[in-house]
Design an enzyme around this catalytic site. Structure first.
Site, PDB file in Angstrom:
ATOM      1  CG  ASN A   7      26.411  34.382 -48.431  1.00  0.00           C
ATOM      2  OD1 ASN A   7      26.060  35.339 -49.121  1.00  0.00           O
ATOM      3  ND2 ASN A   7      25.580  33.730 -47.642  1.00  0.00           N
ATOM      4  NE  ARG A  98      22.890  32.825 -50.897  1.00  0.00           N
ATOM      5  CZ  ARG A  98      22.182  33.653 -50.173  1.00  0.00           C
ATOM      6  NH1 ARG A  98      22.772  34.504 -49.346  1.00  0.00           N
ATOM      7  NH2 ARG A  98      20.881  33.644 -50.242  1.00  0.00           N
ATOM      8  CG  HIS A 187      15.596  29.327 -49.105  1.00  0.00           C
ATOM      9  ND1 HIS A 187      14.364  29.525 -48.538  1.00  0.00           N
ATOM     10  CD2 HIS A 187      16.463  30.071 -48.385  1.00  0.00           C
ATOM     11  CE1 HIS A 187      14.472  30.381 -47.523  1.00  0.00           C
ATOM     12  NE2 HIS A 187      15.737  30.726 -47.430  1.00  0.00           N
ATOM     13  NE  ARG A 248      12.125  38.369 -46.556  1.00  0.00           N
ATOM     14  CZ  ARG A 248      13.080  37.429 -46.689  1.00  0.00           C
ATOM     15  NH1 ARG A 248      12.752  36.156 -46.747  1.00  0.00           N
ATOM     16  NH2 ARG A 248      14.343  37.785 -46.786  1.00  0.00           N
ATOM     17  CD  GLU A 392      21.369  27.869 -47.928  1.00  0.00           C
ATOM     18  OE1 GLU A 392      20.996  28.580 -48.851  1.00  0.00           O
ATOM     19  OE2 GLU A 392      21.129  28.112 -46.743  1.00  0.00           O
TER      20      GLU A 392
END
Ligand code: ADP
Length: 419
Positions: A7, A98, A187, A248, A392
């Site tokens: 990643n 990823r 996601h 956010r 993940e």
């Protein structure tokens, strides 16, 4: 097979070595041999941290100026006989990368060929902060491991099954055809894994069910998964849309942007930074973006922490209701992510009052389920609610196995809309 999962961000590379194959996948016996990361790439005090299950983490420091040196360093450490993870770099059978944005080009994981790499580059305009470092990590890993297959696994791919009525925005259609401006969702690897694992725990064929997956970490999103396909998700063109998150805004009236630019004389860059970095739990509470600190502060009577917490849970509840409406019901809700897995308070508040939808939480079980896998609804609950820790990296490693064995499921793209 030993699979290296990477990643790659702009200043860090996270890595894992996962041992898996078709048999291990079916038996849910994939093994993580090591996890780690190289941080502060580009600085003179870059740090490598290596975690091997059952041992103390190891850290090392040196100057690492770019991704190639970072990945070579990680491979050297992983191959060090003292660490006992790999017998050498040749021990790695494949690499899973990823990749944040696959645009409309990728609806599943793929082997990275020059064509694929070029298409990912073309998607960089949609994710300028993420795809370029993802590709730098790939190029570095390819230089170090040119003889093994490299597979790209996209955050967006799982949501490519959404129909135009779910993914289009109410803006002039030409902006979609010209700039591919639409909802993509993110996601995806987590939603897909959690839907799979939750269904496996319940002994369900997820292809038959209506599921809502709720990923609550620093970034937060839900997905409506109808008969195995994502039909809607709360993040949008960017990860800014949807739920309130650590820093956010999530959903807000877009007219606030020009209003702030006019009234506060803020630049576009300042508004963008405000919406992504200074808002959400942090911006509302003024305390922290970290849910643990917020829960403590509201217990101490901090009112803004309390309202930020309520806003967070209220939005999760609203989206659960919306997605049940979108699918015509819900058979199960699966919670995941740092908050979803560890915060009974958030789960209780988000699910409170949903008895009419058939969701009856067992508050005692919910209160004690922290950091594990399990069901939090009562025996009589018509819809089931589970906590399913996400993984993940494991999904990326499994996709590598699927792609190499030619069993990566591909979904029909939705109907197209002609201008
Ligand atoms: P990321 O999206 O960066 O992967 P995580 O999934 O690790 O983030 O989630 C981070 C969030 O999880 C933070 O808000 C953190 O406060 C929250 N969290 C972790 N443990 C707990 C806990 N025990 N109670 C409440 N929130 C928690």
């Amino acid at each position: 097979m030993k699979i290296l999962v990477l990643n790659s961000g702009s200043s860090s590379v996270k890595f894992q070595v996962i041992e898996t194959d078709l048999e291990r996948m079916n038996a849910h016996e994939d093994r993580t041999l090591a996890t780690g990361q190289v941080e502060k790439i580009g600085l003179d005090d870059s740090r490598l941290v290596l975690n091997v299950p059952g041992r103390k983490p190891v850290a090392d420091y040196r100057e690492i100026l770019e991704h190639r040196a970072a990945i070579e360093w990680a491979l050297r450490v992983l191959s060090d006989p003292l660490n006992g993870i790999l017998d050498g770099v040749d021990d790695i059978d494949a690499v899973g990368h990823r990749v944040v944005h696959g645009g409309e080009a990728f609806a599943s994981s793929v082997i990275m060929t020059p064509d694929v790499v070029q298409q990912i580059e073309e998607c960089s305009v949609l994710a300028p902060l993420h795809n370029p470092p993802n590709l730098r990590g790939y190029q570095a890993a390819y230089a170090a491991l040119p003889d093994v297959p490299h597979i790209a696994v996209f955050d967006t791919a799982f949501h490519q099954t959404m129909s135009p009525h779910a993914f289009l925005y109410g803006i002039p259609f030409q902006l979609y055809t010209k700039h591919a401006l639409r909802k993509y969702g993110f996601h995806g690897t987590s939603h897909r894994y959690v839907a799979f694992r939750g269904s496996q725990i319940l002994d369900w064929d997820k292809g038959d069910k209506k599921l809502i997956t709720v990923h609550l970490g620093n970034g937060c999103s839900l997905a409506a998964i109808d008969h195995g396909k994502s039909v809607d998700t709360s993040m949008g063109f960017t990860p800014l849309e949807g739920l309130l998150m650590g820093t956010r805004t999530g959903d807000m009236d877009p007219a606030i942007v020009p209003w702030l630019m006019a009234m506060e004389e803020m630049t576009l860059h300042q508004v963008n930074t405000m919406m992504n970095k200074h808002s959400g739990l942090y911006g509302v509470s003024g305390v922290s973006s970290d849910m643990r600190e917020l829960v403590e502060a509201r217990a101490d009577g901090h009112q803004r922490a309390d309202v930020a917490f309520r806003m967070f849970c209220y939005r999760v509840k609203k989206y659960i209701g919306a997605y049940a409406a979108a699918m015509g019901g819900v058979d199960a809700v699966f919670f995941t992510g740092g908050i979803g897995e560890n915060s009974p308070e958030v789960r209780e508040w988000a699910l409170g009052g949903l008895e009419y939808m058939g969701i009856e939480v067992d508050t005692e079980i919910n209160a004690t389920l922290v950091g594990g896998e399990g069901e939090i609804t009562t025996e009589d609950s018509r819809a089931r609610v589970l906590v399913v820790p996400t993984n993940e990296e494991k999904t990326i490693a499994r996709d590598v196995v699927r792609v190499l064995n030619g069993i990566m499921p591909t979904f029909e793209p939705p109907e197209t809309v002609t201008p």
